[in-house]
Write an enzyme that holds these catalytic residues in place. Structure first.
Site, PDB file in Angstrom:
ATOM      1  N   LYS A   1       8.176  -9.412   6.764  1.00 17.26           N
ATOM      2  CA  LYS A   1       9.256  -8.401   7.521  1.00 17.26           C
ATOM      3  C   LYS A   1       9.148  -8.299   8.690  1.00 17.26           C
ATOM      4  O   LYS A   1       9.018  -8.102   9.154  1.00 17.26           O
ATOM      5  CB  LYS A   1       8.324  -7.368   6.385  1.00 17.26           C
TER       6      LYS A   1
ATOM      7  N   ASP B   1      -1.329  -0.198   2.603  1.00 13.80           N
ATOM      8  CA  ASP B   1      -0.089  -1.803   2.500  1.00 13.80           C
ATOM      9  C   ASP B   1       0.393  -1.884   3.878  1.00 13.80           C
ATOM     10  O   ASP B   1       1.372  -0.543   3.835  1.00 13.80           O
ATOM     11  CB  ASP B   1       0.111  -1.608   1.378  1.00 13.80           C
TER      12      ASP B   1
ATOM     13  N   TRP C   1       5.476  -0.756  -4.759  1.00 16.78           N
ATOM     14  CA  TRP C   1       4.827  -2.011  -3.865  1.00 16.78           C
ATOM     15  C   TRP C   1       4.107  -1.235  -4.519  1.00 16.78           C
ATOM     16  O   TRP C   1       2.366  -1.758  -5.101  1.00 16.78           O
ATOM     17  CB  TRP C   1       4.996  -1.986  -2.315  1.00 16.78           C
TER      18      TRP C   1
HETATM   19  C1  PLP Z   1       7.480  -7.253   0.903  1.00 16.78           C
HETATM   20  C2  PLP Z   1       6.871  -6.430   0.398  1.00 16.78           C
HETATM   21  C3  PLP Z   1       5.376  -6.377  -0.421  1.00 16.78           C
HETATM   22  C4  PLP Z   1       4.977  -7.392  -1.307  1.00 16.78           C
HETATM   23  O1  PLP Z   1       4.622  -8.746   0.089  1.00 16.78           O
HETATM   24  P1  PLP Z   1       4.945 -10.135  -0.633  1.00 16.78           P
HETATM   25  O2  PLP Z   1       4.446 -11.161   0.225  1.00 16.78           O
HETATM   26  O3  PLP Z   1       6.182 -10.803  -1.181  1.00 16.78           O
HETATM   27  O4  PLP Z   1       4.044 -10.531  -1.670  1.00 16.78           O
HETATM   28  C5  PLP Z   1       4.681  -5.653  -0.198  1.00 16.78           C
HETATM   29  N1  PLP Z   1       4.360  -4.234   0.323  1.00 16.78           N
HETATM   30  C6  PLP Z   1       5.197  -3.870   1.152  1.00 16.78           C
HETATM   31  C7  PLP Z   1       5.168  -2.599   1.735  1.00 16.78           C
HETATM   32  C8  PLP Z   1       6.853  -5.153   0.863  1.00 16.78           C
HETATM   33  O5  PLP Z   1       7.671  -4.048   1.735  1.00 16.78           O
END
Ligand code: PLP
Length: 354
Positions: free
Chosen positions: A191, A167, A100
């Site tokens: 998540k 993030d 990511w």
């Molecule tokens: C799943 C995830 C993403 C991607 O998320 P989307 O909502 O599908 O764009 C980005 N960063 C992390 C840490 C993730 O676990």
């Protein structure tokens, strides 16, 4: 019968949240209408959006500290781009701690100079880089607090005066933390927060107007914040379900209560990974994630035996990501400790059988 759901995302939600969300699809709070067939400008939905934003800030300890919370679309992946659009004028620093982060770096490069300050790619991202130099002239430093795929997580933040951007898609609302250390953080809901389709963004108001470029309205944090996350039609069902989940977190002791429960859960699974001679953890011990525990069999040829055991025990979603292999137990907020006990029993049973 409900399965023990170790899915990495979209992931488990509290059963009472699923119940309440289902009910609201039929009829919202006895108003004679469904949640998904009323105007997003109705007083009912405006109240939902306002509470979701204010409760987010409240749980994170950021109320009255100059932050805005908003709910946007496009997932965390859109935030990879939006962050740079709004904050990258000259140069940004990124730490590459996994898939990511790599994607975030790729998007930011479309908009300006990006320096990759550190990377754990040399060890297939099984650790969190530390001890690297952070130039003082960066517009911001971007990190990924929890690496969902590899099962690593920051325990301490990098020491810097540079604005910190994160993030937090897979560990938002999972532990008490000084969230005021960040100028901006974001998290896709699916998540640890709600269904897919919405992304929480929390930003310091002083981060508006940082760049000289013209920012398209939909990608402009200030436009979105001033519109109360309603610059266009918001995804009403995910926002409402996130709100129900935030209320559930508040009821369970806020981030202190949830964090303590997550500590217990993580200790249980990692103890077994370390004790059981047939398994080995993937991530470096000191960087282990409390949300995604990654582990492998020492002898892959025995996978069939173990897989049969956990399948029989009604466990779902345990397969590791293809870039790591093995197993990944995602143990997000809503996963009950009983599910981890069931998994640990399977691991013990496997030790006896194999
Ligand atoms: C799943 C995830 C993403 C991607 O998320 P989307 O909502 O599908 O764009 C980005 N960063 C992390 C840490 C993730 O676990």
């Amino acid at each position: 019968m409900k399965k023990h759901n170790f899915s990495a995302g979209p992931a488990i939600l509290p059963s009472e949240v699923i119940e309440q969300a289902s009910q609201a699809v039929k009829e919202l709070d006895n108003i004679g209408l469904s949640l998904i067939e009323i105007s997003h400008r109705s007083k009912e939905f405006i109240a939902i959006m306002e509470e979701a934003c204010s409760l987010s800030l409240n749980l994170l300890g950021l109320e009255g500290k100059g932050y805005k919370a908003m709910f946007l679309q496009g997932g965390a992946s859109m935030q990879f781009l939006m962050t740079a659009y709004n904050l990258l004028e000259n140069k940004a620093g990124y730490v590459n701690s996994g898939t990511w982060s790599s994607k975030a770096i790729k998007e930011a490069k479309l908009l300006g100079e990006v320096e990759e300050l550190a990377s754990s790619k040399d060890q297939n991202f099984n650790y969190i880089p530390k001890g690297y130099n952070i130039p003082e002239d960066l517009d911001y430093l971007h990190i990924t607090t929890n690496n969902t795929i590899f099962g690593t997580q920051y325990k301490a933040l990098p020491e810097t005066q540079v604005p910190l951007v994160a993030d937090m898609s897979s560990d938002i609302f999972s532990r008490p933390f000084d969230y005021s250390k960040f100028d901006l953080f974001y998290a896709g809901a699916q998540k640890n927060m709600g269904p897919s389709g919405v992304t929480l963004v929390v930003i310091k108001e002083s981060s508006f107007n940082k760049v000289s470029r013209v920012i398209p309205s939909m990608l402009n944090y200030e436009v979105q914040a001033n519109a109360g996350s309603m610059f266009n039609t918001p995804p009403v069902f995910p926002v409402y379900t996130v709100l129900l989940n935030l209320r559930w977190i508040a009821k369970n002791g806020g981030l202190d209560g949830i964090g303590a429960y997550n500590d217990k859960k993580a200790a249980l699974i990692y103890e077994e990974i370390d004790r059981n001679p047939l398994f080995e953890g993937f991530a470096n011990q000191e960087d282990r994630s409390q949300m995604n525990a990654t582990f492998n069999l020492k002898d892959e040829s025995q996978a069939e035996i173990f897989d049969a055991l956990w399948n029989q025990a009604n466990i779902s979603g345990l397969k590791g990501h293809r870039s790591v292999g093995g197993y990944r137990a995602s143990i997000y907020n809503a996963l009950p400790i009983e599910s981890i006990e069931t998994l640990v029993d399977c691991m013990k049973e496997f030790e006896r059988k194999a």
